[in-house]
Design a protein around this motif. Structure first.
Motif, PDB file in Angstrom:
ATOM      1  N   ASP A 212      50.551 -48.294 -21.289  1.00 51.86           N
ATOM      2  CA  ASP A 212      51.592 -47.128 -21.696  1.00 51.86           C
ATOM      3  C   ASP A 212      50.992 -47.174 -23.358  1.00 51.86           C
ATOM      4  N   ALA A 213      49.452 -47.616 -23.820  1.00 52.24           N
ATOM      5  CA  ALA A 213      48.934 -47.276 -24.930  1.00 52.24           C
ATOM      6  C   ALA A 213      47.813 -46.296 -24.183  1.00 52.24           C
ATOM      7  N   ILE A 214      47.472 -45.868 -23.131  1.00 57.34           N
ATOM      8  CA  ILE A 214      46.655 -44.480 -22.154  1.00 57.34           C
ATOM      9  C   ILE A 214      47.578 -43.438 -22.462  1.00 57.34           C
ATOM     10  N   LYS A 215      49.379 -43.934 -21.385  1.00 62.42           N
ATOM     11  CA  LYS A 215      50.139 -42.336 -21.078  1.00 62.42           C
ATOM     12  C   LYS A 215      50.154 -42.236 -22.961  1.00 62.42           C
ATOM     13  N   LEU A 216      51.000 -42.776 -23.835  1.00 56.53           N
ATOM     14  CA  LEU A 216      50.325 -42.565 -25.624  1.00 56.53           C
ATOM     15  C   LEU A 216      50.269 -41.614 -25.554  1.00 56.53           C
ATOM     16  N   THR A 217      48.752 -42.261 -25.922  1.00 57.52           N
ATOM     17  CA  THR A 217      47.261 -41.221 -26.327  1.00 57.52           C
ATOM     18  C   THR A 217      47.468 -40.295 -25.823  1.00 57.52           C
ATOM     19  N   LEU A 218      47.954 -39.756 -23.824  1.00 53.83           N
ATOM     20  CA  LEU A 218      46.783 -38.623 -23.821  1.00 53.83           C
ATOM     21  C   LEU A 218      48.327 -37.595 -23.816  1.00 53.83           C
ATOM     22  N   LYS A 219      49.446 -38.021 -23.968  1.00 54.45           N
ATOM     23  CA  LYS A 219      50.444 -36.956 -24.837  1.00 54.45           C
ATOM     24  C   LYS A 219      50.242 -36.175 -26.401  1.00 54.45           C
ATOM     25  N   ASN A 220      48.420 -37.010 -26.609  1.00 61.75           N
ATOM     26  CA  ASN A 220      48.283 -36.561 -28.269  1.00 61.75           C
ATOM     27  C   ASN A 220      48.454 -35.271 -27.837  1.00 61.75           C
ATOM     28  N   ARG A 221      48.289 -34.136 -28.933  1.00 63.83           N
ATOM     29  CA  ARG A 221      47.864 -32.607 -28.202  1.00 63.83           C
ATOM     30  C   ARG A 221      46.411 -32.338 -28.925  1.00 63.83           C
ATOM     31  N   ALA A 222      46.732 -32.932 -30.117  1.00 64.52           N
ATOM     32  CA  ALA A 222      45.332 -32.782 -31.089  1.00 64.52           C
ATOM     33  C   ALA A 222      44.633 -33.388 -30.694  1.00 64.52           C
ATOM     34  N   PHE A 223      44.519 -34.713 -30.704  1.00 67.44           N
ATOM     35  CA  PHE A 223      43.527 -35.726 -29.853  1.00 67.44           C
ATOM     36  C   PHE A 223      42.841 -35.275 -28.486  1.00 67.44           C
ATOM     37  N   LEU A 224      43.697 -34.294 -27.659  1.00 72.06           N
ATOM     38  CA  LEU A 224      43.175 -33.929 -26.523  1.00 72.06           C
ATOM     39  C   LEU A 224      42.168 -32.750 -26.613  1.00 72.06           C
ATOM     40  N   ILE A 225      42.365 -32.287 -27.362  1.00 72.05           N
ATOM     41  CA  ILE A 225      41.673 -31.024 -28.165  1.00 72.05           C
ATOM     42  C   ILE A 225      40.636 -31.114 -28.479  1.00 72.05           C
ATOM     43  N   ASP A 345      42.237 -39.226 -37.637  1.00 73.70           N
ATOM     44  CA  ASP A 345      43.504 -38.170 -38.341  1.00 73.70           C
ATOM     45  C   ASP A 345      44.696 -37.819 -37.722  1.00 73.70           C
ATOM     46  N   VAL A 346      43.872 -38.292 -36.091  1.00 66.97           N
ATOM     47  CA  VAL A 346      45.165 -37.923 -35.024  1.00 66.97           C
ATOM     48  C   VAL A 346      46.204 -39.533 -35.208  1.00 66.97           C
ATOM     49  N   CYS A 347      44.915 -40.601 -35.711  1.00 65.65           N
ATOM     50  CA  CYS A 347      45.379 -41.660 -36.017  1.00 65.65           C
ATOM     51  C   CYS A 347      46.695 -41.671 -36.640  1.00 65.65           C
ATOM     52  N   GLU A 348      46.371 -41.805 -37.707  1.00 64.78           N
ATOM     53  CA  GLU A 348      46.965 -41.420 -38.438  1.00 64.78           C
ATOM     54  C   GLU A 348      48.667 -40.755 -38.023  1.00 64.78           C
ATOM     55  N   GLU A 349      48.456 -39.463 -37.144  1.00 64.53           N
ATOM     56  CA  GLU A 349      49.231 -38.439 -36.658  1.00 64.53           C
ATOM     57  C   GLU A 349      50.745 -39.626 -36.029  1.00 64.53           C
ATOM     58  N   ASP A 350      49.812 -40.485 -35.119  1.00 61.97           N
ATOM     59  CA  ASP A 350      50.013 -41.095 -33.543  1.00 61.97           C
ATOM     60  C   ASP A 350      50.423 -42.326 -34.777  1.00 61.97           C
ATOM     61  N   GLU A 351      50.277 -42.891 -35.913  1.00 66.34           N
ATOM     62  CA  GLU A 351      51.600 -43.864 -36.754  1.00 66.34           C
ATOM     63  C   GLU A 351      52.512 -43.411 -36.947  1.00 66.34           C
ATOM     64  N   ARG A 352      52.180 -42.327 -37.243  1.00 64.55           N
ATOM     65  CA  ARG A 352      53.685 -41.331 -38.274  1.00 64.55           C
ATOM     66  C   ARG A 352      54.765 -40.818 -36.716  1.00 64.55           C
ATOM     67  N   GLU A 353      54.418 -40.688 -35.245  1.00 64.25           N
ATOM     68  CA  GLU A 353      55.272 -40.208 -34.159  1.00 64.25           C
ATOM     69  C   GLU A 353      56.488 -41.423 -33.482  1.00 64.25           C
ATOM     70  N   ASN A 354      54.668 -42.832 -33.883  1.00 62.79           N
ATOM     71  CA  ASN A 354      54.788 -43.955 -33.034  1.00 62.79           C
ATOM     72  C   ASN A 354      55.215 -45.299 -33.187  1.00 62.79           C
ATOM     73  N   GLY A 355      54.976 -45.047 -35.012  1.00 57.25           N
ATOM     74  CA  GLY A 355      54.875 -46.205 -35.613  1.00 57.25           C
ATOM     75  C   GLY A 355      53.323 -47.472 -35.665  1.00 57.25           C
ATOM     76  N   LEU A 356      53.005 -47.501 -34.545  1.00 58.03           N
ATOM     77  CA  LEU A 356      51.278 -47.341 -34.487  1.00 58.03           C
ATOM     78  C   LEU A 356      50.253 -48.304 -35.007  1.00 58.03           C
ATOM     79  N   ARG A 357      49.853 -48.698 -35.122  1.00 61.29           N
ATOM     80  CA  ARG A 357      48.290 -48.659 -35.310  1.00 61.29           C
ATOM     81  C   ARG A 357      47.350 -48.512 -34.241  1.00 61.29           C
ATOM     82  N   ARG A 358      47.224 -47.886 -33.620  1.00 57.58           N
ATOM     83  CA  ARG A 358      45.646 -48.007 -32.322  1.00 57.58           C
ATOM     84  C   ARG A 358      44.484 -47.598 -32.127  1.00 57.58           C
ATOM     85  N   GLU A 359      44.237 -47.850 -33.129  1.00 59.19           N
ATOM     86  CA  GLU A 359      42.538 -47.195 -33.672  1.00 59.19           C
ATOM     87  C   GLU A 359      41.607 -47.816 -32.850  1.00 59.19           C
TER      88      GLU A 359
END
Length: 455
Positions: A212-225, A345-359
């Motif tokens: 689940d963590a990997i799926k969420l991460t790979l949906k992040n467009r900024a991170f993939l770029i 900065d991507v980690c902050e966006e992820d917390e905004r979208e998913n509510g989790l700290r996943r550094e």
């Protein structure tokens, strides 16, 4: 400042662990003992593949760990100690037979980089979560570059150090040099665990399964770029930079190992010196214009530097190449720093979208991509020597066809320029500006001020 310097010291250990291995394999086993470079390429790559696969596991494990010492620090300590113990063993192959060296280097390389993963993934995650401010993150994560670059001054000299007559051969030289590096790695690698402080609120968040963590991460467009640009550049540059020692020894100096390794050391130290300026330039531009503009400016300097090598790599003027090296150093190190800071900065966006700290998982997936890049580059580097028909023994004996050396220079220069341009093209699509990052911070601060309402 105490936390900045203590955390940054881990970058010195990181540099020595990662690049000490890469800097010595070919000088010891190919140039010194004439082991097949293709087999060495695979022996360097297989541990990296294995290491890359374990990164997401380590990242998610760190994110989900709950101890009295935090989520990151216990792993930092364990990983650094294991790495120090394994480093000298890499050069203790029982014979110089091709397949013996291959299996020895592969097996102990897997263990070595597994220990490295246990250290580096929690270490990088710790840096992402020590501050959430847009500009303060840039200033904090600039310090590992300053401290880590200290190793870059003498890293290019490692092939020269192991040739010292007092060691009695390149193998014993590599063992003693590794022991000395191990002392530095141990001290610098433990300091982040002593002074680093994690974000306490993350300790109470729900745990998340690996897939689940990997799926969420790979949906992040900024991170993939960011990751894609980093992968393209790292794979390409690591592939072709592996050829730089060969260029200096055989193209510039006609097989003189002493002169070639000395020039490579001077070039590497020159690169490191100008890399300090690159970090300073990148930090200055990023805190004024933003990280993406800073990265574009730095990559433009890098492109200019690698392209100029077409004219500065000249046997009649060996040291002319230092002008290009300085320009590359002025641009490239700051670019790597920007790529890394953008993930914060991507980690902050992820917390905004998913509510989790996943550094941890972001660090791990980023680490996975980088290590896969280096693994592929190890294979390509060894194979590249074979494709251009380079033979180390023939080159040492002066019987190598001169056209092979011309191909070596062409591949070395044009390959680097191509991957830098492709990295710049990918970076164009990175979406997080200063304004967007500051908006994200405002939203997160409001949530933290009234968590019950958000829940």
């Amino acid at each position: 400042m105490k936390q900045k310097l203590g955390y940054a010291s881990g970058a010195l250990a990181d540099n020595l662990i990662m690049n000490g291995f890469s800097a010595l394999v070919l000088p010891v086993y190919n140039i010194g003992l004439f082991v097949n470079p293709v087999l060495l390429g695979w022996a360097m790559a297989i541990p990296r593949f294995f290491d890359a696969i374990t990164d997401p596991i380590m990242g998610n494990l760190s994110d989900n760990t709950r101890t009295r010492w935090g989520r990151r620090r216990p792993y930092i300590v364990a990983g650094i100690i294991a790495t120090v113990l394994l480093l000298p063993l890499l050069w203790m192959a029982p014979s110089s037979a091709d397949w013996t060296v291959f299996w020895w280097l592969t097996i102990f390389g897997v263990l070595y980089f597994l220990a490295y993963t246990v250290f580096i993934i929690p270490y990088q995650a710790l840096g992402f979560e020590m501050t959430s401010d847009y500009d303060e993150r840039t200033r904090l994560l600039a310090w590992p570059n300053y401290i880590g670059l200290t190793a870059s001054f003498f890293m290019p000299w490692l092939p020269r150090f192991i040739e010292f007559d007092g060691f009695g051969g390149v193998v014993s030289g590599a063992i003693w040099v590794s022991v000395a590096m191990g002392v530095i790695i141990l001290v610098s690698g433990l300091l982040p665990a002593i002074v680093g402080r994690e974000i306490a609120r993350a300790e109470d968040q729900q745990k998340i399964k690996l897939l689940d963590a990997i799926k969420l991460t790979l949906k992040n467009r900024a991170f993939l770029i960011v990751v894609s640009a980093n992968v393209v550049m790292l794979t390409g540059l690591a592939t072709f930079v592996n050829l730089s020692l060969y260029v200096n020894i055989f193209y510039i100096y006609g097989g003189d190992r002493d002169a070639g390794t000395a020039l490579a050391g001077i070039a590497g130290s020159t690169y490191a010196g100008f890399s300090y300026l690159s970090v300073l330039l990148g930090t200055t531009i990023a805190t004024r214009l933003g990280k993406k503009p800073a990265c574009f400016i730095l990559l433009s300097l890098t492109l200019l530097g690698v392209s100029s090598m077409w004219w500065t790599l000249r046997p009649e003027w060996p040291y002319l190449q230092l002008a290009s090296t300085a320009l590359v150093g002025f641009g490239l190190q700051g670019s790597w720093m920007m790529f890394f800071i953008m993930i914060g900065d991507v980690c902050e966006e992820d917390e905004r979208e998913n509510g989790l700290r996943r550094e941890g998982i972001f660090s791990a997936v980023g680490g996975f991509s980088r290590k896969m890049s280096v693994a592929v580059a190890s294979i390509l580097g060894g194979s590249m020597l074979s494709l251009i028909a380079f033979d180390a023994e023939a080159a040492a004996n002066g019987t190598l066809d001169p056209s092979v050396l011309d191909r070596l220079k062409t591949v070395f220069v044009l390959g680097q320029a191509s991957v830098v341009m492709l990295g710049m093209l990918l970076l164009y699509f990175y979406p997080i500006s200063r304004a967007r990052a500051e908006e994200t911070q405002r939203i997160l601060q409001q949530r933290r001020a009234a968590p019950s309402e958000e829940l």
